[in-house]
Design an enzyme around this catalytic site. Structure first.
Site, short mmCIF file in Angstrom:
data_model
loop_
_atom_site.label_atom_id
_atom_site.label_comp_id
_atom_site.label_asym_id
_atom_site.label_seq_id
_atom_site.Cartn_x
_atom_site.Cartn_y
_atom_site.Cartn_z
N GLU A 125 54.88 63.47 72.33
CA GLU A 125 53.99 62.55 73.04
C GLU A 125 53.18 63.26 74.12
OE1 GLU A 125 56.28 59.38 74.87
OE2 GLU A 125 57.94 60.70 75.32
N HIS A 178 54.18 48.31 78.84
CA HIS A 178 55.49 47.95 78.30
C HIS A 178 55.74 46.46 78.20
CE1 HIS A 178 56.20 52.23 78.57
NE2 HIS A 178 56.94 51.99 77.51
N ASP A 199 51.69 57.51 74.56
CA ASP A 199 51.43 58.55 75.56
C ASP A 199 50.55 59.65 75.01
OD1 ASP A 199 52.69 57.74 77.98
OD2 ASP A 199 54.62 57.95 76.97
N CYS A 248 56.80 56.38 66.56
CA CYS A 248 57.33 55.17 67.18
C CYS A 248 56.39 54.60 68.23
CB CYS A 248 58.72 55.42 67.76
SG CYS A 248 58.71 56.71 69.01
C1 PEP Z 1 55.04 56.40 73.19
O1 PEP Z 1 54.66 56.99 74.19
O2 PEP Z 1 54.34 56.25 72.18
C2 PEP Z 1 56.39 55.80 73.16
C3 PEP Z 1 56.87 55.30 72.06
O3 PEP Z 1 57.07 55.75 74.33
P1 PEP Z 1 56.80 54.68 75.49
O4 PEP Z 1 55.81 53.68 74.96
O5 PEP Z 1 58.09 54.08 75.85
O6 PEP Z 1 56.23 55.54 76.56
MG MG Z 2 56.07 57.51 75.71
#
Ligand code: PEP
Ligand code: MG
Length: 539
Positions: A428, A186, A452, A499
């Protein structure tokens, strides 16, 4: 020259500042001079006020008036004779050292506020802790800001938590390097949102460098050059300039509306973690927000934000996007995103543990406050609720029941809200992709979370730089799951977006277009590159 994982594009030429987390160690022994301690306290309070005033102005300018207001309440505490008076009293009557007196008063007031019936007053406990720690740091001579840094700083750290990254001041910090981490950790995602260049997973960069060292980051190749000679410096200055020019050239795609040959529109949207990220997303011509990671709204505080506080934030996002779709994801805490005040148990496998929707079901009141805030914000724009980490149909039904409960409560409270706010899910977890045809009947849209989805499908930790070569978005199993999800969505008459970071990965844009993806959502810094590529593919 050192190599790592390119996490956020661009070039940075600057000086290194090593970031370590400093614990507050408080000397509890009795003081030698009451006078000296009283003076130290008085000076620290004055300094704290000046810092808060400056922070208030900066936050109002950079983020917003509402966010800046938190500093007003901090300043009010500093003017409260009961609060500061209790500290002076502890020095005078108990011979405490200034820092220890502040710590004692902090704990007293924190507990007092935390036990109050009124939720607003309970939340002031966080402000007490924050402002007291600021006074303590001023007494001990520890800097409170990550940003007491000169311009052109390159931060080097073992790891940066998402909240460390959120605090980086873009006007000073131009890049960061970390020992660990991967492209989809993140802090890397946030670096892209902030458009700060970053290389992660560098092994042991923290012990290789020294403060003040000159450094070049090549965020495209994932390379780092320490103490460069003049020739290298010149070479990178011209590369950086060419990169800057290309960014300007790409602006011509900003307002371009894209569509498939059959007229079906394609949205290129932005991912954000805070109101602050909106600037980059809007500047780069996002057709909407495809993912607002709301967990960042819950970080860097000592208690969860109230329904009203959240409502103001979601409303701001909805309004600033002027009617364009805004997909706001409910809390996805867990994995690498932790919130200290929830006191969650340490888990063996946090990415497989009590995370996201699973955690929200456990903390239903917190979940409901968020849902109510989202339903209310729907009155001010095209707000869509998105549920993370859905694995089964039962989870969707359980969440929808809670959403209905929230609507009934708002109705009873006489508070306006958008009753037909669309509800979608993230795909995901492989189980959700495999059962996408069943889940599609229950929701209004899908958004594929490839960060994920890849790690769960391939059993490759997205954070682990040792196995980053196995983290392959182009893996056939991953691509099959994506295709299945898009097909299932279309069959059920709903839209399907993406996303995860793969949506901004130019190597797969063509494949995703062939699969008919409706929406690509990514960090602001990738939007124009993707728009350019889609335009060229479909023209
Ligand atoms: C993902 O898992 O692709 C996602 C967009 O969520 P995060 O990266 O916040 O886990
Ligand atoms: Mg995710």
């Amino acid at each position: 020259m050192l190599k790592g994982i390119a996490a956020s594009k661009g070039y940075a030429i600057g000086k290194i500042s090593i970031m370590t987390h400093q614990e507050l160690t408080i000397d509890e022994s009795t003081c030698e001079s009451v006078e000296l301690e009283l003076t130290a306290l008085k000076d620290a309070v004055v300094n704290s006020k000046e810092q808060l005033q400056a922070l208030r102005v900066k936050t109002a300018e950079n983020i917003g008036e509402h966010e800046a207001m938190v500093f007003d309440s901090h300043m009010m505490f500093l003017d409260d004779p009961e609060f500061v008076g209790a500290m002076e009293e502890a020095i005078q009557s108990e011979m405490k050292r200034a820092a220890s007196a502040v710590e004692q008063v902090k704990l007293f007031f924190k507990n007092m506020f935390a036990q109050m019936d009124n939720a607003y007053m309970r939340e002031r406990a966080a402000d007490i802790v924050d402002v007291s720690n600021r006074i303590i740091k001023n007494i001990l001579g520890i800097s409170s800001e990550v940003n007491d840094l000169p311009e052109n700083t390159i931060i080097v750290a073992h790891d940066l938590t998402p909240s460390d990254t959120a605090q980086l001041d873009k006007s000073k910090v131009i890049g960061f390097l970390t020992d660990i981490g991967g492209v989809t950790s993140h802090s890397a995602i946030m670096a892209r949102s902030l458009e700060i260049c970053a290389v992660v997973g560098m092994g042991d960069i923290t012990s290789t460098v020294k403060n003040g060292m000159e450094c070049i980051i090549d965020g495209i190749k994932g390379e780092v050059i320490l103490s460069p000679d003049q020739e290298t410096l010149e070479e990178y200055k011209s590369l950086a300039e060419a990169y800057r020019k290309k960014r300007i050239e790409l602006k011509k795609y900003k307002d371009l509306k894209l569509a498939y040959k059959d007229g079906r529109e394609i949205l290129v949207a932005g991912n954000i973690g805070s109101v602050k990220d909106l600037d980059s997303v809007i500047e780069n011509g996002a057709d909407g927000i495809g993912l607002f990671r709301t967990e960042f709204v819950f970080m860097d505080r000592d208690v969860a934000p109230t329904e009203d506080e959240q409502f103001e934030i979601y409303k701001t996002v909805a309004e600033r996007m002027s009617g364009k779709p805004v997909v706001i994801r409910t809390l996805d805490i867990g994995g690498d995103k932790q919130i200290p005040y929830l006191h969650l148990e340490q888990e063996m496998n946090p990415f497989l543990g009590l995370r996201a929707i699973r955690l929200c079901f456990k903390y239903e009141d917190m979940f409901k406050a968020q849902i109510k805030a989202l339903l209310r914000a729907g009155v001010f724009g095209d707000v869509n609720i998105m549920l993370p980490m859905i694995g089964t149909i039962d989870e969707i039904r359980q969440a929808k029941k809670i959403i209905e409960k929230c609507k009934n409560e708002l109705k009873e409270e006489g508070i306006p809200f958008k009753a037909d706010t669309p509800v979608g899910i993230m795909i995901e977890i492989p189980a959700a992709a495999i059962a996408a045809d069943i889940l599609a009947d229950e929701v209004d849209f899908f958004s594929i979370g490839t960060n994920d989805l890849i790690q769960y499908t391939l059993a490759v930790d997205r954070m682990n730089s040792n196995i980053s070569h196995l983290y392959n978005p182009m893996n056939v199993s991953v691509l099959r799951l994506i295709e299945m999800s898009i097909k299932a969505a279309h069959k059920a008459g709903i839209w399907c977006g993406m996303c995860g970071e793969m949506a901004g990965d130019l190597r797969v844009t063509k494949t995703l277009l062939e699969m008919g993806l409706d929406e690509f959502s990514m960090s602001g810094s990738s939007i124009l590159d993707v728009k350019e590529l889609i335009y060229n593919e479909l023209k």
